[in-house]
Design a protein around this motif. Structure first.
Motif, short mmCIF file in Angstrom:
data_model
loop_
_atom_site.label_atom_id
_atom_site.label_comp_id
_atom_site.label_asym_id
_atom_site.label_seq_id
_atom_site.Cartn_x
_atom_site.Cartn_y
_atom_site.Cartn_z
N ALA A 1 76.56 89.86 44.31
CA ALA A 1 76.62 91.30 44.58
C ALA A 1 75.36 91.77 45.32
O ALA A 1 74.28 91.23 45.14
CB ALA A 1 76.76 92.07 43.27
N GLU A 2 75.51 92.79 46.15
CA GLU A 2 74.35 93.36 46.85
C GLU A 2 73.45 94.10 45.87
O GLU A 2 72.23 93.98 45.92
CB GLU A 2 74.83 94.30 47.97
CG GLU A 2 75.55 93.59 49.11
CD GLU A 2 75.91 94.54 50.22
OE1 GLU A 2 75.52 95.73 50.13
OE2 GLU A 2 76.57 94.12 51.18
N THR A 3 74.04 94.89 45.00
CA THR A 3 73.31 95.63 43.97
C THR A 3 74.15 95.61 42.70
O THR A 3 75.38 95.49 42.75
CB THR A 3 73.05 97.09 44.37
OG1 THR A 3 74.30 97.78 44.46
CG2 THR A 3 72.31 97.16 45.70
N PRO A 4 73.53 95.78 41.52
CA PRO A 4 74.32 95.85 40.29
C PRO A 4 75.34 96.99 40.32
O PRO A 4 76.46 96.85 39.80
CB PRO A 4 73.27 96.08 39.20
CG PRO A 4 72.02 95.51 39.76
CD PRO A 4 72.08 95.78 41.24
N GLU A 5 74.97 98.12 40.94
CA GLU A 5 75.86 99.28 40.96
C GLU A 5 77.10 99.08 41.81
O GLU A 5 78.05 99.87 41.73
CB GLU A 5 75.09 100.52 41.46
CG GLU A 5 74.01 101.03 40.51
CD GLU A 5 72.75 100.17 40.52
OE1 GLU A 5 72.59 99.35 41.45
OE2 GLU A 5 71.92 100.33 39.60
N SER A 6 77.12 98.02 42.63
CA SER A 6 78.30 97.77 43.46
C SER A 6 79.45 97.13 42.67
O SER A 6 80.55 96.98 43.20
CB SER A 6 77.94 96.87 44.65
OG SER A 6 77.55 95.58 44.21
N HIS B 1 66.71 80.37 31.03
CA HIS B 1 67.06 81.76 31.29
C HIS B 1 65.85 82.65 31.09
O HIS B 1 64.88 82.27 30.42
CB HIS B 1 68.19 82.22 30.36
CG HIS B 1 69.52 81.58 30.62
ND1 HIS B 1 69.88 80.39 30.03
CD2 HIS B 1 70.55 81.95 31.42
CE1 HIS B 1 71.09 80.06 30.45
NE2 HIS B 1 71.52 80.99 31.28
N ARG B 2 65.94 83.84 31.63
CA ARG B 2 64.96 84.87 31.35
C ARG B 2 65.65 86.23 31.50
O ARG B 2 66.70 86.35 32.14
CB ARG B 2 63.76 84.77 32.29
CG ARG B 2 64.05 85.16 33.73
CD ARG B 2 62.81 85.01 34.60
NE ARG B 2 63.08 85.45 35.98
CZ ARG B 2 62.20 85.37 36.98
NH1 ARG B 2 60.99 84.83 36.76
NH2 ARG B 2 62.51 85.79 38.19
N LEU B 3 65.04 87.25 30.90
CA LEU B 3 65.50 88.62 31.03
C LEU B 3 64.44 89.42 31.77
O LEU B 3 63.24 89.29 31.51
CB LEU B 3 65.75 89.24 29.65
CG LEU B 3 66.98 88.72 28.90
CD1 LEU B 3 66.90 89.12 27.43
CD2 LEU B 3 68.26 89.27 29.53
N VAL B 4 64.88 90.23 32.73
CA VAL B 4 63.98 91.12 33.46
C VAL B 4 64.56 92.52 33.41
O VAL B 4 65.76 92.72 33.18
CB VAL B 4 63.80 90.66 34.93
CG1 VAL B 4 63.24 89.25 35.00
CG2 VAL B 4 65.13 90.74 35.69
N ARG B 5 63.70 93.51 33.61
CA ARG B 5 64.16 94.89 33.70
C ARG B 5 64.22 95.28 35.18
O ARG B 5 63.29 95.02 35.94
CB ARG B 5 63.25 95.84 32.92
CG ARG B 5 63.35 95.66 31.41
CD ARG B 5 62.69 96.83 30.69
NE ARG B 5 62.72 96.63 29.24
CZ ARG B 5 61.72 96.15 28.53
NH1 ARG B 5 60.60 95.80 29.14
NH2 ARG B 5 61.82 96.02 27.22
N LEU B 6 65.31 95.93 35.56
CA LEU B 6 65.52 96.33 36.94
C LEU B 6 65.22 97.82 37.12
O LEU B 6 65.39 98.61 36.19
CB LEU B 6 66.97 96.07 37.36
CG LEU B 6 67.47 94.63 37.27
CD1 LEU B 6 68.93 94.57 37.72
CD2 LEU B 6 66.62 93.69 38.11
N PRO B 7 64.77 98.23 38.33
CA PRO B 7 64.62 99.66 38.61
C PRO B 7 65.95 100.37 38.41
O PRO B 7 67.01 99.86 38.80
CB PRO B 7 64.18 99.69 40.09
CG PRO B 7 63.63 98.32 40.34
CD PRO B 7 64.40 97.39 39.47
N HIS B 8 65.88 101.53 37.78
CA HIS B 8 67.13 102.16 37.38
C HIS B 8 66.89 103.66 37.21
O HIS B 8 65.87 104.08 36.66
CB HIS B 8 67.60 101.53 36.06
CG HIS B 8 68.88 102.07 35.53
ND1 HIS B 8 70.03 102.13 36.27
CD2 HIS B 8 69.20 102.54 34.30
CE1 HIS B 8 71.01 102.62 35.53
NE2 HIS B 8 70.53 102.88 34.33
N GLU B 9 67.83 104.48 37.69
CA GLU B 9 67.67 105.93 37.60
C GLU B 9 68.28 106.50 36.33
O GLU B 9 68.09 107.68 36.02
CB GLU B 9 68.32 106.60 38.82
CG GLU B 9 67.63 106.24 40.13
CD GLU B 9 68.27 106.95 41.32
OE1 GLU B 9 69.27 107.66 41.10
OE2 GLU B 9 67.77 106.77 42.45
#
Length: 297
Positions: free
Chosen positions: A123-128, A178-186
């Motif tokens: 995906a290009e972005t998670p929101e897609s 595996h790892r978990l990261v936090r993504l920029p999010h509004e």
């Protein structure tokens, strides 16, 4: 990965507790489920039990979409999941797998919150992407943070063991990283992404993104109907099967069969004969193909 299947099945060989029942009042048999996945360890809400049951499930029950291929969204009712995946020679996809695991963990005394995520592979972005993947947030007595459990992500980057919901740590287990990261999010909630290590040169690859917003069984009924019946869903178009063993990962995507060994060796071949495809699915994936349709179309 040579000894992980034995570890998953042996546990501490302590028994206790009996079958549970789902919150909907439908029959659920914990004993039969644990027997199906080969778990002989202790039955109490602890980290060893969570890890052991999770791994045993992941190595025992295959991922498959044969019901959507027949034009049917699979039932998520506990009795139907028991009949199909525990007593029958079938697997399922994320909603089925993680519902079955949730019922088991709740019967064992864990507090479990269903979550929903967006698949970000390709995906290009998670929101897609819409929220179409199910996973579980599990609270473990004595542990300072909740854990992410997921036995229904049909990909080589799937979790075999649960991981704590924390960033800044690489989790290694059962031959995967595996790892978990936090993504920029509004939005008002933190957005997490599960990443799998794809090997040297490929680095880390996002698998799915999610928040810790709780979802109810009614939500997954809607997701399940959409993913299992919509003509644009990939699960209604072609067979998609996955199975992980102690030393191999197997995948059937359409007519392409891929085998990935623990040392990284990959072999692929294209199936052209329906009888061969049914035989391979039965022997390699342990799935009895229902009648009424052709795997290869």
């Amino acid at each position: 990965m040579a000894d992980i299947e034995q570890t998953a099945r042996n546990g501490h060989d302590e028994h206790g507790g009996h079958g549970g029942r789902s919150g909907q009042g439908e029959p659920y048999d914990l004993d039969a489920y644990l027997d199906r996945i080969g778990w002989k360890g202790e039955r109490r809400a602890g980290l060893a039990t969570l890890r052991g049951v999770h791994l045993a499930h992941a190595l025992s029950l295959p991922f498959e979409n044969l019901d959507p291929l027949r034009g049917t969204a699979p039932s998520l009712a506990p009795a139907d999941l028991m009949a199909k995946m525990v007593h029958g020679r079938r697997g399922g996809y994320c909603y089925e797998h993680n519902t079955l695991l949730r019922l088991a963990l709740e019967a064992l005394g864990f507090r479990v919150t269903p979550l929903a995520g967006r698949v970000v592979v390709g995906a290009e972005t998670p929101e897609s992407r819409p929220r179409t993947h199910a996973m579980l947030r599990v609270e473990v007595p004595g542990e300072p943070r909740p854990w992410l459990a997921d036995v229904g992500f049909g990909a080589a980057g799937a979790l075999l063991l649960p991981v704590p919901l924390e960033t800044g740590t690489v989790f290694e287990g059962a031959g995967r990283r595996h790892r978990l990261v936090r993504l920029p999010h509004e939005g008002p909630l933190e957005l997490w992404e599960l990443q799998a290590y794809a090997g040297r040169g490929d680095g880390w690859s996002g698998q799915y993104a999610f928040t810790q917003e709780p979802f109810a069984p009614a939500d997954f009924e809607v997701f399940n109907w959409f993913v299992g019946t919509h003509p644009r869903s990939p699960f209604t178009r072609r067979p998609y099967l996955q199975r992980t063993t102690a030393d191999r990962h197997l995948a059937l995507d359409g007519a392409r069969f891929t085998e990935t060994r623990a040392d990284g060796t990959v072999t692929e071949r294209t199936l052209t004969d329906e009888a061969e495809a049914r035989r391979l699915v039965a022997e390699e994936f342990g799935i009895e193909v229902p009648g009424g349709f052709d795997l290869l179309g």
